[in-house]
Design an enzyme around this catalytic site. Structure first.
Site: not given
Ligand SMILES: [Zn+2]
Length: 325
Positions: A64, A182, A238, A311, A315
């Site tokens: 967010l 990540h 991810h 995810d 942008h």
């Molecule tokens: Zn992410």
């Protein structure tokens, strides 16, 4: 008994399968799930026209924006988008402005979100500079887990510093909170980026050479090793490649406390889509080959993927069209 609301003509998703049925709701509770003939009288009855009715979904990986990044999205629009997709709980990542990495910044972010969110929101934190402060971020600040970016420093821990990472994992283990990882190896990324720059290429294909499946695999293996030594529970975010799947499955086979997620874009799109869509389809980790996508689907069908996560990380289009280096 007359209830407030009956939702009928739905396909209701349950742990035992999907059934043609309806729901009776009274106050803020679902009081009955049954075929229409068995539902109670209601002040209001609404047909769902045969649509699928799911429990509220949980998305454990969203960015967010809000605060200093409100020009991309604010807490209201971000959580409204979640609600529109049937998601009733999201977990917010820490690479914000300011970075969520202390009791103060967690509280500040919660305060900024308060009154502006339409779904439940949980908050991740990055590790703090002083690892011993991690406990208060969880116990006092209320963060539910830590997020570790292995690709670059976000928060207080440089991911190249194995000693510090090890302390961070130990702290998370003692707090009994998971670390979401990540997984991209920082040294390999750096080497490959330098190589790509030397080659003088600056197109999307050159960009894709850098965060390769091998970069993902190396980071997963390193995270698994450090977490195992520390006794920490890790979650690989991810997962995007066949080599990544292999690294996670090796850890799972050894019975380590590790979970993993896939995103819809890594399942539904390939690098060919990136070539046709262009910069708007740049994601991190990048879209992969058909072979990698097939391997994610195989892992999913084998029951090996624990979580779907979006995810979500908006942008502005201009930001995605900037030169890639
Ligand atoms: Zn992410």
């Amino acid at each position: 008994m007359t209830v407030d609301l009956v939702l009928k003509d739905a396909k209701v998703f349950t742990p035992n399968g999907i059934f043609e049925a309806g729901l009776a709701i009274d106050g803020d509770r679902i009081v009955k799930v049954a075929r229409e003939a068995n539902l109670p009288p209601a002040s209001e009855r609404m047909s769902l026209d045969g649509n699928l009715l799911l429990p509220g979904l949980v998305d454990i990986h969203v960015h967010l924006r809000g605060q200093g990044l409100s020009y991309k999205e604010d807490f209201y629009t971000g959580t409204a988008a979640a609600a529109a997709g049937g998601v009733t709980t999201v977990a917010d990542m820490p690479n914000n402005m300011p970075v969520t990495m202390s009791v103060e910044t967690v509280k500040e972010r919660m305060k900024a979100a308060e009154g502006d969110v339409v779904v439940n929101v949980a908050f991740y934190s990055a590790f703090p500079e002083k690892i011993e402060e991690a406990a208060s971020i969880v116990l006092e600040g209320g963060a539910v887990a830590f997020k570790l970016f292995m690709s670059k420093k976000v928060g207080g821990v440089d991911p190249r510093d194995s000693q510090l990472l090890s302390r961070a994992f130990k702290e998370a283990a003692s707090l009994q909170v998971p670390v979401a990882v990540h997984a991209e190896d920082p040294n390999l990324l750096e080497e490959r980026r330098a190589e790509a720059l030397r080659s003088g290429k600056s197109d999307v294909e050159a960009y894709l050479e850098v965060p390769s499946p091998g970069v993902e695999e190396a980071a997963i293996e390193r995270a698994v090793k450090l977490a195992e030594e520390a006794g920490a529970r890790i979650h690989i975010c991810h997962l995007s490649s066949s080599r990544g799947v292999r690294a996670v499955s090796a850890a799972k086979r050894r019975g380590l406390p590790i979970s993993c997620e896939v995103t819809p874009h890594h399942l539904l799109l390939t690098v060919e889509d990136l070539k046709s869509i262009g910069a708007a389809a740049l994601v991190n980790p990048p879209l992969r080959s058909r072979r990698d996508v097939d391997s994610l689907w195989r892992a999913l069908r084998a029951g090996f993927i624990d979580v779907f996560a979006s995810d979500h990380a908006p942008h502005r289009l201009e930001e995605k069209s900037l030169p890639i280096w």
